[in-house]
Design an enzyme around this catalytic site. Sequence first.
Site, PDB file in Angstrom:
ATOM      1  N   ASP A  76       0.827  -1.206   0.000  1.00 20.49           N
ATOM      2  CA  ASP A  76       0.000   0.000   0.000  1.00 20.49           C
ATOM      3  C   ASP A  76       0.867   1.264   0.000  1.00 20.49           C
ATOM      4  O   ASP A  76       1.972   1.253   0.540  1.00 20.49           O
ATOM      5  CB  ASP A  76      -0.909  -0.024   1.242  1.00 20.49           C
ATOM      6  CG  ASP A  76      -2.090   0.929   1.081  1.00 20.49           C
ATOM      7  OD1 ASP A  76      -2.304   1.434  -0.039  1.00 20.49           O
ATOM      8  OD2 ASP A  76      -2.787   1.155   2.087  1.00 20.49           O
ATOM      9  N   ASN A 131     -11.087  -2.335  -5.027  1.00 22.87           N
ATOM     10  CA  ASN A 131     -10.335  -1.388  -5.870  1.00 22.87           C
ATOM     11  C   ASN A 131     -11.014  -1.106  -7.213  1.00 22.87           C
ATOM     12  O   ASN A 131     -10.680  -0.142  -7.891  1.00 22.87           O
ATOM     13  CB  ASN A 131      -8.896  -1.880  -6.123  1.00 22.87           C
ATOM     14  CG  ASN A 131      -7.999  -1.789  -4.893  1.00 22.87           C
ATOM     15  OD1 ASN A 131      -7.120  -2.624  -4.687  1.00 22.87           O
ATOM     16  ND2 ASN A 131      -8.213  -0.780  -4.062  1.00 22.87           N
TER      17      ASN A 131
HETATM   18  C1  IPE Z   1      -5.319  -2.559  -0.025  1.00 22.12           C
HETATM   19  O1  IPE Z   1      -4.954  -1.268  -0.238  1.00 22.12           O
HETATM   20  C2  IPE Z   1      -5.378  -3.249  -1.326  1.00 22.12           C
HETATM   21  C3  IPE Z   1      -4.105  -3.393  -2.012  1.00 22.12           C
HETATM   22  C4  IPE Z   1      -2.937  -3.087  -1.504  1.00 22.12           C
HETATM   23  C5  IPE Z   1      -4.179  -3.977  -3.320  1.00 22.12           C
HETATM   24  P1  IPE Z   1      -6.061  -0.135  -0.380  1.00 22.12           P
HETATM   25  O2  IPE Z   1      -5.347   1.134  -0.511  1.00 22.12           O
HETATM   26  O3  IPE Z   1      -7.031  -0.498  -1.423  1.00 22.12           O
HETATM   27  O4  IPE Z   1      -6.789  -0.276   1.033  1.00 22.12           O
HETATM   28  P2  IPE Z   1      -7.605   0.836   1.859  1.00 22.12           P
HETATM   29  O5  IPE Z   1      -8.580   1.432   0.931  1.00 22.12           O
HETATM   30  O6  IPE Z   1      -6.631   1.832   2.341  1.00 22.12           O
HETATM   31  O7  IPE Z   1      -8.209   0.071   2.986  1.00 22.12           O
HETATM   32  C1  IPE Z   2      -1.566   0.277  -3.323  1.00 20.33           C
HETATM   33  O1  IPE Z   2      -1.330   1.624  -3.365  1.00 20.33           O
HETATM   34  C2  IPE Z   2      -1.748  -0.296  -4.693  1.00 20.33           C
HETATM   35  C3  IPE Z   2      -3.138  -0.682  -5.006  1.00 20.33           C
HETATM   36  C4  IPE Z   2      -4.155  -0.629  -4.195  1.00 20.33           C
HETATM   37  C5  IPE Z   2      -3.353  -1.166  -6.341  1.00 20.33           C
HETATM   38  P1  IPE Z   2      -2.524   2.640  -3.358  1.00 20.33           P
HETATM   39  O2  IPE Z   2      -2.896   2.924  -4.750  1.00 20.33           O
HETATM   40  O3  IPE Z   2      -3.614   2.171  -2.479  1.00 20.33           O
HETATM   41  O4  IPE Z   2      -1.788   3.891  -2.716  1.00 20.33           O
HETATM   42  P2  IPE Z   2      -2.396   4.927  -1.677  1.00 20.33           P
HETATM   43  O5  IPE Z   2      -2.938   4.152  -0.535  1.00 20.33           O
HETATM   44  O6  IPE Z   2      -3.446   5.681  -2.415  1.00 20.33           O
HETATM   45  O7  IPE Z   2      -1.223   5.769  -1.309  1.00 20.33           O
HETATM   46 MG    MG Z   3      -4.039   2.468  -0.457  1.00 23.19          MG
END
Ligand code: IPE
Ligand code: IPE
Ligand code: MG
Length: 493
Positions: free
Chosen positions: A281, A329
């Site tokens: 993340d 997502n």
């Molecule tokens: C969790 O990250 C999913 C992945 C890393 C693929 P998110 O960024 O989607 O999770 P939340 O929304 O912060 O819980």
């Molecule tokens: C994790 O990084 C990757 C995916 C969920 C695909 P994020 O895209 O959630 O990054 P933040 O949380 O917005 O920084």
């Molecule tokens: Mg995230």
Amino acid sequence: MKIEVLEPHGMCAGVNAAIAKALKLKDVWCLHELVHNEIVIDELKDLGFKFVERIEDVPEGKTVVFSAHGVSPAVREIAKARNLKVVDTTCPFVAKVHEAAKAFAEKGLPVVILGDPKHVEVQGIAGELGVENRCRCREGGKVGVVSQTTMNADEVAKQVAELRKTYDVETMAEVCHATKERQDAVKKFCSACLSSSVSSPFGLLVLGSQTSSNSKRLKEVAEQGGAKAFMAGSMEELKEIDFSGVERLGVTSGASTPERFLMEAVKFLRNVPEHVAMIMDGNGRWATQRGKRRSEGHKAGAKTLGDVLNWCGERGIRYLTVYAFSTENWKRPKDEVEGLMALFARMLKAKEKDFMKNRVRFRMIGRRGDLSSSLLKTIEALEGKTAHFERQFIVAISYGGRAEIVDAMNAAIRKGEPITEETFRNYLYAPDVPDPDLVIRTSGELRTSNFLLWETAYSEYYFTDVLWPDFSEAELDKALAAYAQRHRRKGGV
Ligand code: IPE
Ligand code: IPE
Ligand code: MG
């Protein structure tokens, strides 16, 4: 307990060459153990090698292998008389000692062999000498001195000094280079421990068989250096050792110990998890902080993932599962979702060569029906090509823990089978994969975000503020060190 692997350690060139030479042969008899290591010998026995202690026990006309420790000229004579085909794996250093003993003998000198008279190497060297060389040494007279190649180097020096008090000594008495280097590394480790400002109880573990002279000498050198010394010839023996009280442990291995034993032992001692799962993340925030588009963050994150896969492999982690895209997502902006799907396809195509070379099995967990048919085709082709590899890299795409449980429930209902915790597991996306031991989440968020809800019931969690693209080897090691300290009671006491 801090684990430090000493350099150099393990197989020397002579042993390596002996094993490589032997492995090319079929239907052979080895006179004595080829090298003094039970793991190597057991493997050779499995390959059909036969071992005898007397040359007379090799059937006439057959191939005999002389071990790395060498044989006496008498044995060579018998082999010739019995019409044996000889494959000689005598270590060149041992051969050098034979030559020196023979040269002393030819000069008519009495010869002193420093070493264990019961060791086959010493018996081989002694065989070079005639009766006249075995006579009593005259006080003040000239003597030739040689030594077994795997002696304690300090002990040899001491004994030579002692002999010099009475005799006119000519030497060829050094232990071999590999033996000495390994002993020196142990000495260096002990003195570093003793002189360290944080003096903590230290120990040294030698991986090697009881039959291995050089391994036993390493233990002796460690004891002389003030370490609590331990020795193990196999994983079973290692598991029996009580290291309590030791805070810093040096690990070395004898000159005939296979490297894979050391690797397995170190993995066990460091308490390396078998299965690590990661919630990758923070890509978006990483990009935003740099004034870049979120897609740049995902690209940087993909590069980090490639490195993480290698670091996990180097550390002996068998399963790595990563959360790449959750069922939630999909609600992100269309261009981000499309960009991610295209990135997955590109990454997988680009990585195929690496997976084949590094023997990594790729698999996907998640709702396959949600993916485009072209991405799914790429995924399934790669899964097929890598299916036979042991190490596994599992990518969660369109994955949700609740979705997985619901999918499993529906499959179970369709089958009409009563459910237990064990049978339920069979309906999960990757039923054969053991539950994660450790889950790492980057970016400072303290939640599971629907990741592996069933499988992580007893996993250990590690959270770090580092954003995923910045996740480094040092950060991984921090997580592994934290894991190694955890006491996993799993409901017990
Ligand atoms: C969790 O990250 C999913 C992945 C890393 C693929 P998110 O960024 O989607 O999770 P939340 O929304 O912060 O819980
Ligand atoms: C994790 O990084 C990757 C995916 C969920 C695909 P994020 O895209 O959630 O990054 P933040 O949380 O917005 O920084
Ligand atoms: Mg995230």
